[in-house]
Write an enzyme that holds these catalytic residues in place. Structure first.
Site, mmCIF file in Angstrom:
data_model
loop_
_atom_site.group_PDB
_atom_site.id
_atom_site.type_symbol
_atom_site.label_atom_id
_atom_site.label_comp_id
_atom_site.label_asym_id
_atom_site.label_seq_id
_atom_site.Cartn_x
_atom_site.Cartn_y
_atom_site.Cartn_z
ATOM 1 N N SER A 142 -32.638 36.781 0.505
ATOM 2 C CA SER A 142 -34.070 36.826 0.188
ATOM 3 C C SER A 142 -34.393 38.185 -0.408
ATOM 4 O O SER A 142 -33.767 39.194 -0.053
ATOM 5 C CB SER A 142 -34.881 36.641 1.470
ATOM 6 N N TYR A 155 -36.170 38.459 10.469
ATOM 7 C CA TYR A 155 -35.867 37.682 9.262
ATOM 8 C C TYR A 155 -35.291 38.596 8.179
ATOM 9 O O TYR A 155 -34.188 38.352 7.671
ATOM 10 C CB TYR A 155 -37.133 36.992 8.744
HETATM 11 N N1 LIG Z 1 -39.126 29.573 1.062
HETATM 12 C C1 LIG Z 1 -39.066 30.835 0.722
HETATM 13 O O1 LIG Z 1 -40.049 31.453 0.272
HETATM 14 C C2 LIG Z 1 -37.760 31.561 0.816
HETATM 15 C C3 LIG Z 1 -37.670 32.837 0.244
HETATM 16 C C4 LIG Z 1 -36.479 33.515 0.313
HETATM 17 C C5 LIG Z 1 -35.398 32.936 0.937
HETATM 18 N N2 LIG Z 1 -35.510 31.698 1.485
HETATM 19 C C6 LIG Z 1 -34.346 31.142 2.142
HETATM 20 O O2 LIG Z 1 -34.055 29.859 1.623
HETATM 21 C C7 LIG Z 1 -33.321 29.120 2.614
HETATM 22 C C8 LIG Z 1 -33.961 27.749 2.781
HETATM 23 O O3 LIG Z 1 -35.237 27.919 3.382
HETATM 24 P P1 LIG Z 1 -36.513 27.033 3.049
HETATM 25 O O4 LIG Z 1 -37.579 27.956 2.608
HETATM 26 O O5 LIG Z 1 -36.151 25.897 2.192
HETATM 27 O O6 LIG Z 1 -36.958 26.579 4.523
HETATM 28 P P2 LIG Z 1 -36.734 25.248 5.362
HETATM 29 O O7 LIG Z 1 -37.260 24.068 4.619
HETATM 30 O O8 LIG Z 1 -37.316 25.543 6.692
HETATM 31 O O9 LIG Z 1 -35.147 25.100 5.451
HETATM 32 C C9 LIG Z 1 -34.377 25.671 6.463
HETATM 33 C C10 LIG Z 1 -33.307 24.684 6.867
HETATM 34 O O10 LIG Z 1 -32.472 25.291 7.861
HETATM 35 C C11 LIG Z 1 -32.053 24.262 8.743
HETATM 36 N N3 LIG Z 1 -31.670 24.826 10.034
HETATM 37 C C12 LIG Z 1 -32.433 25.559 10.873
HETATM 38 N N4 LIG Z 1 -31.741 25.838 11.998
HETATM 39 C C13 LIG Z 1 -30.520 25.243 11.865
HETATM 40 C C14 LIG Z 1 -29.380 25.129 12.696
HETATM 41 N N5 LIG Z 1 -29.330 25.709 13.911
HETATM 42 N N6 LIG Z 1 -28.300 24.436 12.243
HETATM 43 C C15 LIG Z 1 -28.327 23.842 11.013
HETATM 44 N N7 LIG Z 1 -29.387 23.910 10.186
HETATM 45 C C16 LIG Z 1 -30.463 24.596 10.602
HETATM 46 C C17 LIG Z 1 -33.296 23.369 8.879
HETATM 47 O O11 LIG Z 1 -32.938 22.040 9.235
HETATM 48 P P3 LIG Z 1 -33.042 21.524 10.778
HETATM 49 O O12 LIG Z 1 -34.304 22.075 11.328
HETATM 50 O O13 LIG Z 1 -33.042 20.035 10.638
HETATM 51 O O14 LIG Z 1 -31.831 22.019 11.464
HETATM 52 C C18 LIG Z 1 -33.872 23.407 7.468
HETATM 53 O O15 LIG Z 1 -33.447 22.298 6.700
HETATM 54 C C19 LIG Z 1 -33.353 29.987 3.871
HETATM 55 O O16 LIG Z 1 -32.170 30.726 3.971
HETATM 56 C C20 LIG Z 1 -34.536 30.915 3.621
HETATM 57 O O17 LIG Z 1 -34.438 32.116 4.355
HETATM 58 C C21 LIG Z 1 -36.657 30.993 1.446
#
Ligand SMILES: NC(=O)c1ccc[n+]([C@@H]2O[C@H](COP(=O)([O-])OP(=O)(O)OC[C@H]3O[C@@H](n4cnc5c(N)ncnc54)[C@H](OP(=O)(O)O)[C@@H]3O)[C@@H](O)[C@H]2O)c1
Length: 257
Positions: A142, A155
């Site tokens: 990120s 985070y």
């Molecule tokens: N959205 C943003 O603005 C942003 C910005 C920078 C970076 N990111 C990064 O992008 C990535 C995806 O995030 P997102 O924004 O798309 O959020 P998200 O929709 O909440 O996705 C996170 C995923 O992680 C999975 N997860 C959580 N705990 C887990 C576990 N113990 N085992 C296996 N899977 C697990 C969740 O599925 P389950 O709950 O079903 O396990 C969920 O599908 C992350 O690394 C986040 O830090 C996001």
């Protein structure tokens, strides 16, 4: 290696965090481009919903805090689908750590998923990719991991840890023909950001972010895929500031929200 063009044809991908948000959108985009895509996460029903989009998407439910299950899942994917060309790690724990409080349990929970989940997958992935002659390991970090800002908490700290580990791995795994990539998004619409109660500048649509990630992964070999570029450059510039100026500006952001 850095910056060079390449064109990776469709193969087998594994997306950890593929049941929602960015991971789900990347799974759909890759499948639409002809890839076979294994997706993992804890909620099987969310994985099934994503898999319904395209028969090339296969659900592999997994909790990344379970070391043995991670090993078994990597081996099951390689054996069921024949190989594993691209692993994308994007699991994240939604653990909030308020500014000024540093509860070890919350930090441990965040690092267990965000950072150690990746580490648990590394040896099994390197084994499989080494056997087949190479592959790609991509990690979603990120822009929040670039510098320590107020409210960054567990985070941002876990994302900084991912960034330095990827830098280390990039050089260490090159001789085994394993290409290590870092993806550094700004704000993207997802379950994660839907919980944020503050203003998110340059908030990007999920599919737009997925398109940039997939395009970067298949069309270039560069280390980092960072977007949106104005925010990426602002964060890169922040790393170059003298500390006195950096902390002065940083203190303004604490008061701003
Ligand atoms: N959205 C943003 O603005 C942003 C910005 C920078 C970076 N990111 C990064 O992008 C990535 C995806 O995030 P997102 O924004 O798309 O959020 P998200 O929709 O909440 O996705 C996170 C995923 O992680 C999975 N997860 C959580 N705990 C887990 C576990 N113990 N085992 C296996 N899977 C697990 C969740 O599925 P389950 O709950 O079903 O396990 C969920 O599908 C992350 O690394 C986040 O830090 C996001």
């Amino acid at each position: 290696m850095g910056g060079q063009q390449m064109n990776v044809g469709p193969g087998v991908a594994w997306i950890v965090g593929g049941g929602s948000g960015i991971g789900a959108a990347v799974a759909r985009e890759l499948a639409d481009r002809g890839w076979t895509v294994a997706i993992s996460g804890r909620r099987a029903e969310r994985l099934d919903e994503v898999a319904a989009h395209n028969p090339s998407i296969r659900p592999y439910p997994l909790d990344v805090t379970d070391t043995r299950a991670v090993l078994a899942t990597v081996n099951a994917i390689a054996s069921d689908l024949g190989r594993l060309d691209l692993a994308l790690y994007g699991a994240v724990a939604a653990v909030g750590t308020p500014p000024g409080y540093y509860e070890p349990e919350k930090f441990a929970a965040a690092f267990d998923v965000n950072f150690l989940g990746l580490v648990r997958a590394l040896d099994p992935l390197i084994e499989v990719m080494g056997r087949q002659g190479g592959g790609q390991i991509a990690v979603i970090g990120s822009l929040a991991g670039y510098v320590g800002l107020p409210r960054g908490g567990a985070y941002a700290a876990s994302k900084s840890a991912l960034m330095t580990l990827c830098q280390t791995m990039r050089v260490e795994l090159a001789p085994r023909n394993i290409l290590v990539r870092l993806i550094s998004p700004g704000f993207v619409k997802s379950e994660l950001t839907s919980r944020n109660r503050y203003r998110m500048p340059m908030l990007m649509e999920t599919d737009e972010a997925a398109w940039r990630i997939v395009d970067g992964l298949v069309r270039s070999a560069r280390f980092e895929i960072a977007f949106p570029w104005p925010m990426a450059w602002m964060m890169k510039a922040a790393r170059l500031l003298p500390y006195r100026l950096f902390f002065w500006l940083s203190a303004l952001t604490l008061r701003a929200r």
